[in-house]
Structure formats: C-alpha cells, structure tokens
Scaffold this motif. Structure first.
Motif, mmCIF file in Angstrom:
data_model
loop_
_atom_site.group_PDB
_atom_site.id
_atom_site.type_symbol
_atom_site.label_atom_id
_atom_site.label_comp_id
_atom_site.label_asym_id
_atom_site.label_seq_id
_atom_site.Cartn_x
_atom_site.Cartn_y
_atom_site.Cartn_z
ATOM 1 N N GLU A 44 -35.916 -13.113 -60.352
ATOM 2 C CA GLU A 44 -35.067 -12.870 -59.331
ATOM 3 C C GLU A 44 -35.771 -12.384 -57.936
ATOM 4 O OE1 GLU A 44 -31.894 -12.408 -59.790
ATOM 5 O OE2 GLU A 44 -31.813 -12.649 -62.077
ATOM 6 N N THR A 45 -36.988 -12.497 -57.928
ATOM 7 C CA THR A 45 -37.632 -12.162 -56.526
ATOM 8 C C THR A 45 -36.863 -10.879 -55.549
ATOM 9 O OG1 THR A 45 -36.555 -14.140 -55.467
ATOM 10 C CG2 THR A 45 -38.903 -14.327 -56.433
ATOM 11 N N PRO A 46 -36.699 -9.821 -56.383
ATOM 12 C CA PRO A 46 -36.121 -8.831 -55.625
ATOM 13 C C PRO A 46 -37.046 -8.394 -54.271
ATOM 14 C CG PRO A 46 -37.318 -7.809 -57.455
ATOM 15 C CD PRO A 46 -37.303 -9.236 -57.332
ATOM 16 N N ILE A 67 -47.314 -7.960 -61.857
ATOM 17 C CA ILE A 67 -46.606 -8.234 -60.677
ATOM 18 C C ILE A 67 -47.368 -8.608 -59.437
ATOM 19 C CG2 ILE A 67 -44.728 -7.471 -58.933
ATOM 20 C CD1 ILE A 67 -43.359 -6.085 -61.700
ATOM 21 N N LYS A 68 -48.236 -7.568 -58.884
ATOM 22 C CA LYS A 68 -48.963 -7.581 -57.965
ATOM 23 C C LYS A 68 -50.234 -8.902 -57.900
ATOM 24 C CE LYS A 68 -47.240 -4.647 -55.239
ATOM 25 N NZ LYS A 68 -46.753 -4.775 -53.774
ATOM 26 N N ALA A 69 -50.472 -9.153 -59.188
ATOM 27 C CA ALA A 69 -51.408 -10.276 -59.307
ATOM 28 C C ALA A 69 -50.767 -11.694 -59.208
ATOM 29 C CB ALA A 69 -52.256 -10.239 -60.574
ATOM 30 N N ALA A 70 -49.615 -11.624 -59.155
ATOM 31 C CA ALA A 70 -49.096 -13.132 -58.967
ATOM 32 C C ALA A 70 -48.724 -13.386 -57.816
ATOM 33 C CB ALA A 70 -47.736 -13.179 -60.062
ATOM 34 N N PRO A 71 -49.129 -14.717 -57.240
ATOM 35 C CA PRO A 71 -48.721 -15.144 -55.927
ATOM 36 C C PRO A 71 -47.418 -14.970 -55.332
ATOM 37 C CG PRO A 71 -50.422 -16.582 -56.794
ATOM 38 C CD PRO A 71 -49.857 -15.544 -57.817
ATOM 39 N N ASP A 72 -46.352 -15.461 -56.317
ATOM 40 C CA ASP A 72 -45.087 -15.393 -56.067
ATOM 41 C C ASP A 72 -44.433 -14.019 -56.112
ATOM 42 O OD1 ASP A 72 -45.397 -15.349 -58.908
ATOM 43 O OD2 ASP A 72 -43.229 -16.125 -59.194
ATOM 44 N N THR A 73 -44.866 -13.072 -56.512
ATOM 45 C CA THR A 73 -44.487 -11.708 -56.462
ATOM 46 C C THR A 73 -45.069 -10.603 -55.880
ATOM 47 O OG1 THR A 73 -45.177 -11.396 -58.769
ATOM 48 C CG2 THR A 73 -43.149 -12.063 -58.687
ATOM 49 N N GLN A 74 -46.383 -10.953 -55.399
ATOM 50 C CA GLN A 74 -47.591 -9.965 -54.957
ATOM 51 C C GLN A 74 -46.944 -9.253 -53.695
ATOM 52 O OE1 GLN A 74 -51.261 -12.039 -54.305
ATOM 53 N NE2 GLN A 74 -50.327 -13.014 -52.413
ATOM 54 N N TRP A 75 -46.181 -9.786 -52.936
ATOM 55 C CA TRP A 75 -45.487 -9.357 -51.748
ATOM 56 C C TRP A 75 -44.408 -8.375 -51.888
ATOM 57 C CZ3 TRP A 75 -40.220 -9.815 -50.948
ATOM 58 C CH2 TRP A 75 -39.608 -10.752 -51.941
ATOM 59 N N ILE A 76 -43.822 -8.290 -53.106
ATOM 60 C CA ILE A 76 -42.739 -7.368 -53.390
ATOM 61 C C ILE A 76 -43.121 -5.880 -53.262
ATOM 62 C CG2 ILE A 76 -40.749 -6.392 -54.962
ATOM 63 C CD1 ILE A 76 -40.983 -9.395 -56.148
ATOM 64 N N PRO A 77 -42.676 -5.068 -52.418
ATOM 65 C CA PRO A 77 -43.018 -3.552 -52.527
ATOM 66 C C PRO A 77 -42.367 -2.831 -54.108
ATOM 67 C CG PRO A 77 -41.512 -3.856 -50.730
ATOM 68 C CD PRO A 77 -41.660 -5.275 -51.425
ATOM 69 N N ILE A 78 -43.487 -2.229 -54.509
ATOM 70 C CA ILE A 78 -43.019 -1.502 -55.716
ATOM 71 C C ILE A 78 -43.329 0.178 -55.310
ATOM 72 C CG2 ILE A 78 -43.872 -1.060 -58.096
ATOM 73 C CD1 ILE A 78 -44.860 -3.850 -58.302
ATOM 74 N N ILE A 79 -42.191 0.832 -55.610
ATOM 75 C CA ILE A 79 -42.002 2.363 -55.785
ATOM 76 C C ILE A 79 -42.374 2.792 -57.140
ATOM 77 C CG2 ILE A 79 -41.016 4.417 -54.991
ATOM 78 C CD1 ILE A 79 -39.710 2.652 -52.824
ATOM 79 N N ALA A 80 -43.385 3.854 -57.375
ATOM 80 C CA ALA A 80 -43.734 4.105 -58.675
ATOM 81 C C ALA A 80 -42.472 5.377 -58.915
ATOM 82 C CB ALA A 80 -45.031 4.694 -59.158
#
Length: 125
Positions: A44-46, A67-80
C-alpha cells in the motif's frame, strides 16, 4: 488524501483511532499483526505508519526493522504506539527504526500533531 497504515491488534484501540483519523480526512488501512503490517506497508505504501509495539505474529520492533530495511518502504515514517512507557522504552522504539513514539492510552490531539509533523516533512511527488 494521506494514507495511514494502522497496525494495531486491540479492537477497541483500532476502532477509536480508525474513526478519529477518518474524521480528520485521512485514508486509513488496518493490519492486525506485525506480519500483516509489513506486507501492507509494501503493498500500500502509506504516507505514515502507526505501529503498536506489542503485536502477535511479529512484534512491532521486528516489523519496524523489516519495513525500514527495505528500500521501497524505508522512507515511510513510523510512529510507535505503546503502553511501554518506562525509562528506555522510547529509545528502544527509536533504535528499532521508529521515527517517533507515543504512549497509550493515546492522547489524540498530541498524536495528531505528530502525524501532521511527519507527513508535512515528506517530499511532494
């Protein structure tokens, strides 16, 4: 419309956040465990991910690392999002790759500020 992936296994928390975020104009997609969260992040690349840390199948720390290790998703900000509010818990979440941290029970106005801050940092395509 910005898309948020909500990774949350607790139905009450999920329902509350889903309804409130939708009322604020966000498109919200939901995953109920860490494995599903990783799969949906890729599919979905949110624009942002809200990640519960205590999840079945794959916990939030490991899901975030993947998620952060994968080039296609590493840019997505994640809030814990976590009930873990002891000394060192914030640092543990950030070390796993989370961009921010918020405690449960969720104070929605504070969380909304964090969401808006991270989404506003994103480059426009």
């Amino acid at each position: 419309m910005h898309k948020i992936l909500l990774v949350e296994d607790n139905e009450m928390n999920r329902d509350m956040l889903l309804r409130r975020l939708k009322r604020r104009g966000y498109e919200v997609i939901v995953a109920v465990d860490g494995g599903q969260g990783v799969t949906m992040a890729h599919a979905e690349t949110p624009d942002l991910i809200l990640m519960d840390m205590s999840l079945p199948v794959l916990d939030g720390w490991e899901a975030t690392k993947r998620i952060k290790a994968a080039p296609d998703t590493q840019w997505i900000p994640i809030i814990a999002l976590t009930a873990h509010a002891m000394s060192g818990d914030r640092e543990k979440c950030l070390a796993a790759g989370c961009d921010d941290y918020d405690t449960k029970p969720v104070e929605f106005p504070r969380l909304l500020e964090k969401i808006q801050l991270h989404i506003s940092k994103q480059p426009t395509v």
